[in-house]
Every structure is written in C-alpha cells, then in structure tokens.
Scaffold this motif. Sequence first.
Motif, mmCIF file in Angstrom:
data_model
loop_
_atom_site.group_PDB
_atom_site.id
_atom_site.type_symbol
_atom_site.label_atom_id
_atom_site.label_comp_id
_atom_site.label_asym_id
_atom_site.label_seq_id
_atom_site.Cartn_x
_atom_site.Cartn_y
_atom_site.Cartn_z
ATOM 1 N N CYS A 36 0.845 -1.191 0.000
ATOM 2 C CA CYS A 36 0.000 0.000 0.000
ATOM 3 C C CYS A 36 0.880 1.241 0.000
ATOM 4 O O CYS A 36 1.708 1.422 0.889
ATOM 5 N N SER A 37 0.711 2.107 -1.005
ATOM 6 C CA SER A 37 1.515 3.315 -1.088
ATOM 7 C C SER A 37 1.026 4.401 -0.131
ATOM 8 O O SER A 37 1.695 5.403 0.058
ATOM 9 N N ASP A 70 -1.621 -0.097 -11.119
ATOM 10 C CA ASP A 70 -0.462 0.495 -11.777
ATOM 11 C C ASP A 70 -0.012 1.796 -11.118
ATOM 12 O O ASP A 70 1.186 2.051 -10.979
ATOM 13 N N ILE A 71 -0.951 2.617 -10.712
ATOM 14 C CA ILE A 71 -0.598 3.876 -10.045
ATOM 15 C C ILE A 71 0.045 3.605 -8.699
ATOM 16 O O ILE A 71 1.028 4.236 -8.317
ATOM 17 N N ASN A 72 -0.500 2.637 -7.957
ATOM 18 C CA ASN A 72 0.084 2.258 -6.670
ATOM 19 C C ASN A 72 1.526 1.797 -6.861
ATOM 20 O O ASN A 72 2.430 2.222 -6.133
ATOM 21 N N ALA A 73 1.758 0.935 -7.858
ATOM 22 C CA ALA A 73 3.112 0.436 -8.125
ATOM 23 C C ALA A 73 4.045 1.572 -8.515
ATOM 24 O O ALA A 73 5.183 1.644 -8.042
ATOM 25 N N SER A 74 3.566 2.490 -9.348
ATOM 26 C CA SER A 74 4.423 3.596 -9.784
ATOM 27 C C SER A 74 4.799 4.508 -8.625
ATOM 28 O O SER A 74 5.927 4.990 -8.545
ATOM 29 N N ARG A 75 3.882 4.724 -7.693
ATOM 30 C CA ARG A 75 4.196 5.541 -6.508
ATOM 31 C C ARG A 75 5.243 4.836 -5.644
ATOM 32 O O ARG A 75 6.160 5.470 -5.125
ATOM 33 N N LEU A 78 8.655 5.039 -7.523
ATOM 34 C CA LEU A 78 9.201 6.387 -7.404
ATOM 35 C C LEU A 78 9.788 6.618 -6.017
ATOM 36 O O LEU A 78 10.883 7.147 -5.872
ATOM 37 N N ALA A 79 9.058 6.189 -4.996
ATOM 38 C CA ALA A 79 9.534 6.356 -3.625
ATOM 39 C C ALA A 79 10.826 5.575 -3.387
ATOM 40 O O ALA A 79 11.753 6.088 -2.755
ATOM 41 N N ALA A 80 10.904 4.355 -3.911
ATOM 42 C CA ALA A 80 12.122 3.550 -3.742
ATOM 43 C C ALA A 80 13.311 4.209 -4.435
ATOM 44 O O ALA A 80 14.423 4.234 -3.908
ATOM 45 N N GLY A 81 13.068 4.772 -5.612
ATOM 46 C CA GLY A 81 14.132 5.451 -6.346
ATOM 47 C C GLY A 81 14.621 6.702 -5.643
ATOM 48 O O GLY A 81 15.773 7.091 -5.764
ATOM 49 N N GLN A 82 13.721 7.343 -4.902
ATOM 50 C CA GLN A 82 14.085 8.561 -4.184
ATOM 51 C C GLN A 82 14.493 8.289 -2.740
ATOM 52 O O GLN A 82 14.826 9.211 -2.006
ATOM 53 N N GLY A 83 14.431 7.020 -2.339
ATOM 54 C CA GLY A 83 14.846 6.653 -0.983
ATOM 55 C C GLY A 83 13.926 7.199 0.091
ATOM 56 O O GLY A 83 14.367 7.614 1.156
ATOM 57 N N ARG A 84 12.630 7.209 -0.176
ATOM 58 C CA ARG A 84 11.665 7.679 0.817
ATOM 59 C C ARG A 84 10.422 6.814 0.778
ATOM 60 O O ARG A 84 10.288 5.936 -0.067
ATOM 61 N N LEU A 85 9.492 7.077 1.680
ATOM 62 C CA LEU A 85 8.248 6.329 1.715
ATOM 63 C C LEU A 85 7.275 6.869 0.687
ATOM 64 O O LEU A 85 7.214 8.075 0.445
ATOM 65 N N ALA A 86 6.484 5.995 0.096
ATOM 66 C CA ALA A 86 5.478 6.420 -0.886
ATOM 67 C C ALA A 86 4.425 7.291 -0.237
ATOM 68 O O ALA A 86 3.763 8.090 -0.898
#
Length: 92
Positions: A36-37, A70-75, A78-86
């Motif tokens: 869950c994002s 798909d939107i949940n996965a993309s969030r 993105l959060a993993a790439g930025q090193g933060r929580l979705a």
Amino acid sequence: MLDAGWGQLKTMLDYKCAHAGIVFKEVDEAYTTQTCSSCGNFPESRPKGIAGLGIREWTCSECGVTHDRDINASRNILAAGQGRLAVEIPVL
C-alpha cells in the motif's frame, strides 16, 4: 535475446544520465503492486499471485484507501528510487 536488449537499454540510460549530470538508479519492482503506497503496509487484501494479475483495483484492509494497481506500483517505485516512503508522495 530480451535480457541482452534490456541490459543494453540500462547501459545507455546510465551513460546518458551520467553525461547529463542526472542520477540513474535501478529499482527492484518486486511487490510494488501489493504494498500500500498510502500506509506502507503489505495488507491481506492485496492482489496475490497469478490470479491477482487480473485485479486492477484493490482496497487496503489496513487503511481503507482504494488503489489502481499500476498507479500504486508507480508511486512505490518512485519512492524507492528517491529513498523515501510512498506515503510522502502526493496523490494527483
């Protein structure tokens, strides 16, 4: 054949990003549709397995937020790439 093409694409992206002064980071997308994002939990209500691939929308049993798969996965990606929580990514 696909693995070679995918590897070449990642190599080119890495090169182009380095040339442009942009950070290129590869993110593991495993479980991004199931986490869950909004609350960051791995709820029981998540879509699971092969049968879960057909589920396009689901509601988190922990926080009650309804997600498009798909939107949940993309969030989450993105959060993993930025090193933060979705949770910190605003919903548009």
